[in-house]
Design an enzyme around this catalytic site. Structure first.
Site, PDB file in Angstrom:
ATOM      1  CE1 TYR A 150       0.792   0.562   4.487  1.00  0.00           C
ATOM      2  CE2 TYR A 150      -0.281  -1.584   4.555  1.00  0.00           C
ATOM      3  CZ  TYR A 150       0.493  -0.608   5.164  1.00  0.00           C
ATOM      4  OH  TYR A 150       0.960  -0.789   6.435  1.00  0.00           O
ATOM      5  CE  LYS A 166       6.679  -0.227   6.211  1.00  0.00           C
ATOM      6  NZ  LYS A 166       7.974  -0.877   6.448  1.00  0.00           N
TER       7      LYS A 166
END
Ligand code: HXC
Length: 284
Positions: A150, A166
């Protein structure tokens, strides 16, 4: 797939290498010839991990360093110590992460910051210190960043800080892959789908029904094995992948492909019924 000397001559630091996927990678690297440094916050866990890693190969050297990747000065001292202990350092895996489930409106600023600090600042801190060491010493090196599926494209509900952190790590991977190619430094990322580890599962998959749902949406109908991810990491940390940089390799049993517009049809009825339906439509 790999030889015993695929990673020989390399020392690799794996952050968060005391457990879970970090430990699985550390073992695979040791098995294929590397010497290993791991770091984390909990000494007990690290001490046990080092013994396991050293069992992977006769003569393998593994050491642990107690360090919180959020602390830049602590990270700097750790790298100095590792280079002193091993003589050099060729690889870094930014694996240390933090994550929890929360409705985003209920997040405290401190909660958001805790995850961003570990994931994004932690990866930056290690990458920045390691990069400077390589550049100052005119040494080539290799950095592998653990992101998630994701991190790109979709973001993810209920794990907002992790999704933001991330995504930042992935942007850092690609930015520096270009900027530091000049110095012979490669950076790649792995985006794992569901790999059950104690750390992640206890925080992210609190109910069995969630695990069942996870598996239902994976085309290969199972979660990943740590060794499968570790094999990919060995490849990316080795000279076998020497022409790859700035890449993010997804390993998720096809989970990300759920977005295909007609993929949902597969869940409506059995494959034989579907085929009958398609034939009937063709006959019309
Ligand atoms: C909401 C929470 C929370 C929770 C902590 N906080 N846990 N908020 N829900 N479950 C908030 C606290 O209230 C505090 O905010 C702030 O976060 C810091 O919490 P501390 O406990 O003081 O922080 P710390 O001890 O540094 O712990 C960091 C942590 C912890 C991230 C919260 O869970 C941790 O150490 N995790 C490391 C391991 C980990 O998470 N592994 C899973 C990674 S899996 P205030 O406002 O009070 O200051 C992964 C894979 C993703 O990333 C892909 C999966 C498919």
């Amino acid at each position: 797939m790999f030889k015993e000397d695929t990673l020989s001559g390399k020392t690799i630091l794996i952050t968060g290498g005391g457990s879970g996927l970090g430990l699985a990678m550390a073992k695979a690297f040791a098995h294929t010839g590397a010497d290993i440094a791991i770091c984390g916050r909990t000494e007990e866990k690290l001490e046990k991990a080092v013994k396991e890693i050293e069992k992977e190969r006769d003569g393998a050297v593994a050491r642990y360093y107690q360090c919180d990747v959020r602390d830049y000065d602590g990270v700097t001292s750790m790298f100095e110590q590792i280079i002193d202990d091993f003589g050099s350092l060729e690889g870094l895996v930014n694996n240390a992460a933090g994550n929890f489930l929360s409705a985003s409106e209920d997040l405290s600023p401190g909660g958001f910051k805790a995850i961003i600090d570990i994931v994004l600042h932690g990866s930056f801190n290690c990458t920045h210190v390691f990069g400077n060491y390589l550049i100052d010493n005119k040494k080539e090196g290799n950095i592998l960043n653990m992101v998630t599926t994701y991190a790109e494209g979709t973001g993810c509900a209920f794990v907002l800080p992790s999704a933001c952190g991330k995504a930042g790590v992935l942007a850092m991977t690609r930015s520096l892959a270009f900027e530091w190619a000049e110095y012979g430094i490669r950076l790649n990322a792995i985006a794992p789908g569901p790999f059950p580890t104690e750390g992640a599962w206890s925080r992210l998959v609190p109910k069995k029904v969630m695990e069942k749902k996870f598996i239902e949406k994976i085309p290969l109908k199972r979660v990943g094995e740590p060794e499968e991810l570790a094999n990919l990491a060995v490849f990316l940390m080795s000279d076998l992948s020497s022409y790859m940089t700035g890449e993010c390799v997804v390993i998720d049993g096809g989970e990300r492909l759920q977005a295909g517009q007609f993929n949902f049809i597969d869940g409506l009825m059995s494959r034989s019924k579907l085929k009958k339906l398609f034939k009937a439509m063709k006959a019309k």
